[in-house]
Design a protein around this motif. Structure first.
Motif, PDB file in Angstrom:
ATOM      1  N   SER A 209      26.733  13.842 -13.090  1.00 44.91           N
ATOM      2  CA  SER A 209      25.423  13.185 -13.151  1.00 44.91           C
ATOM      3  C   SER A 209      24.699  13.315 -11.813  1.00 44.91           C
ATOM      4  N   PRO A 210      23.512  13.930 -11.792  1.00 45.01           N
ATOM      5  CA  PRO A 210      22.853  14.240 -10.521  1.00 45.01           C
ATOM      6  C   PRO A 210      22.303  12.999  -9.818  1.00 45.01           C
ATOM      7  N   LEU A 211      22.268  13.081  -8.498  1.00 45.51           N
ATOM      8  CA  LEU A 211      21.731  11.986  -7.688  1.00 45.51           C
ATOM      9  C   LEU A 211      21.119  12.583  -6.424  1.00 45.51           C
ATOM     10  N   VAL A 212      19.816  12.350  -6.252  1.00 43.95           N
ATOM     11  CA  VAL A 212      19.071  12.876  -5.112  1.00 43.95           C
ATOM     12  C   VAL A 212      18.645  11.709  -4.231  1.00 43.95           C
ATOM     13  N   ARG A 228      12.964  17.556  -8.631  1.00 42.25           N
ATOM     14  CA  ARG A 228      11.581  17.910  -8.946  1.00 42.25           C
ATOM     15  C   ARG A 228      10.661  16.691  -8.905  1.00 42.25           C
ATOM     16  N   TRP A 229      11.216  15.510  -9.255  1.00 39.41           N
ATOM     17  CA  TRP A 229      10.387  14.311  -9.290  1.00 39.41           C
ATOM     18  C   TRP A 229       9.761  14.011  -7.934  1.00 39.41           C
ATOM     19  N   VAL A 233       5.925  13.426  -7.122  1.00 45.21           N
ATOM     20  CA  VAL A 233       5.405  12.239  -6.436  1.00 45.21           C
ATOM     21  C   VAL A 233       4.420  12.649  -5.341  1.00 45.21           C
ATOM     22  N   GLU A 234       4.742  13.696  -4.609  1.00 42.55           N
ATOM     23  CA  GLU A 234       3.832  14.155  -3.560  1.00 42.55           C
ATOM     24  C   GLU A 234       2.493  14.618  -4.138  1.00 42.55           C
ATOM     25  N   ALA A 242      10.076  13.573   4.086  1.00 38.86           N
ATOM     26  CA  ALA A 242      10.652  14.338   5.182  1.00 38.86           C
ATOM     27  C   ALA A 242      11.851  15.143   4.710  1.00 38.86           C
ATOM     28  N   SER A 243      12.579  14.622   3.707  1.00 36.38           N
ATOM     29  CA  SER A 243      13.736  15.330   3.159  1.00 36.38           C
ATOM     30  C   SER A 243      14.058  14.798   1.776  1.00 36.38           C
ATOM     31  N   ALA A 244      14.685  15.634   0.973  1.00 37.27           N
ATOM     32  CA  ALA A 244      15.207  15.238  -0.338  1.00 37.27           C
ATOM     33  C   ALA A 244      16.466  16.061  -0.572  1.00 37.27           C
TER      34      ALA A 244
END
Length: 324
Positions: A209-212, A228-229, A233-234, A242-244
């Protein structure tokens, strides 16, 4: 998790609501949000409820947290009158549900969950004094195997998520947390907040299950299921990241407000503790639906880093799994 020194707290609130709406692509059975006030709860103190609840929606205030849930989409559950509270909440948890275990028609199964603490569910030794956790889970795990390993009180709902957080609510320290996380069999991305430490957020990615995790330029911290979310949002808000970073399987983070000695007067969300473990998946867990909504590039990048074990059901109907 909100930085107390952000110049535009409303921007982070806009991002939260946008992320909740984007998350509808991963589930529309039910949705919810938990807005924490940052006020600690004394262990053993019973939560008091005041608000409204029926079979389709609820809005309940517990000590230190307001939890709003409803059947259907996040965009139908969220209300503009909640924005002032969100703007001042140090921590906010949102969730959308696609029901894998537990009826989608009862709000006891909707997240975020309010899971009491107590003696039951501890890993070993003397039980901790805990007020419980506020929590959300994306995935599907073997709940019976978890209950067989850890003592737990009767559940309120019928999901596989509740026993995970009952076990985590009984943890005394990081070692206990890793013991619970390493025992999970199936898919899991988890976020929880101890109600007696509302200034800290716990994030864990077990199998698949992904988690960013992302940080914006005002040092607010976010988490979500799809990288991608954050790009979306941007495009739709004034927030810039600054990072994801996609967490690797087997990652546990504890995040709280802290700063180096020279910056003690301006704390911001930082990683306070980090640990790794080997997650365990079932043979059927690797499914394209894990990467629902991902771009091809994002899905390929995450697939390339998978590092879980695979378990198969043991002979007999014991509910136990053996690692292959």
């Amino acid at each position: 998790m909100r930085s107390p020194h952000a110049d535009h707290p409303d921007w982070a609130s806009d991002a939260f609501v946008t992320l909740g709406t984007l998350a509808e692509e991963r589930g529309t059975d039910s949705a919810g949000a938990a807005l924490l006030t940052g006020r600690p709860v004394v262990a053993g103190q019973e939560a008091h409820a005041n608000g409204r609840a029926d079979d389709r929606r609820s809005d309940v205030s517990h000590d230190g947290v307001r939890v709003v849930k409803g059947r259907g989409r996040f965009s139908a559950v969220w209300r503009p009158d909640l924005v002032p509270l969100l703007d001042h909440a140090p921590v906010a948890l949102g969730h959308t549900r696609w029901a894998t275990q537990g009826s989608p028609f009862t709000l006891d199964n909707a997240s975020p969950l309010v899971v009491p603490g107590g003696a039951a569910g501890w890993v070993g030794g003397e039980p901790p004094a805990s007020a419980g956790v506020i929590a959300s889970h994306n995935g599907d795990i073997e709940a019976a195997a978890l209950r067989a390993r850890f003592p737990m009180p009767p559940a309120t709902g019928t999901t596989d998520s509740e026993p995970v957080f009952q076990a985590l609510a009984g943890c005394r320290d990081g070692d206990d947390v890793i013991t619970v996380l390493a025992s999970l069999v199936g898919r899991a991305a988890l976020v929880w907040v101890d109600r007696d430490r509302p200034d800290r957020v716990h994030l864990a990615r077990a199998a698949l299950s992904p988690l960013v995790v992302a940080v914006d330029h005002e040092q607010n911290l976010y988490w979500a299921s799809n990288p991608r979310w954050f790009r979306d949002v941007e495009r739709h808000t004034r927030v810039r990241f600054a990072s994801a970073v996609m967490l690797r399987e087997g990652t546990y983070l504890q995040i709280g407000l802290a700063g180096p000695a020279a910056e003690w007067f301006q704390p911001r969300p930082r990683v306070l503790a980090r640990a790794g473990f080997v997650p365990t998946a079932r043979p059927w867990d690797v499914d394209d639906r894990v990467w629902t909504g991902f771009t091809d590039a994002d899905a390929a990048a995450d697939r390339a880093t998978l590092c879980h074990r695979v378990a198969e059901r043991a002979t007999g109907d014991t509910g136990e799994f053996a690692v292959a």
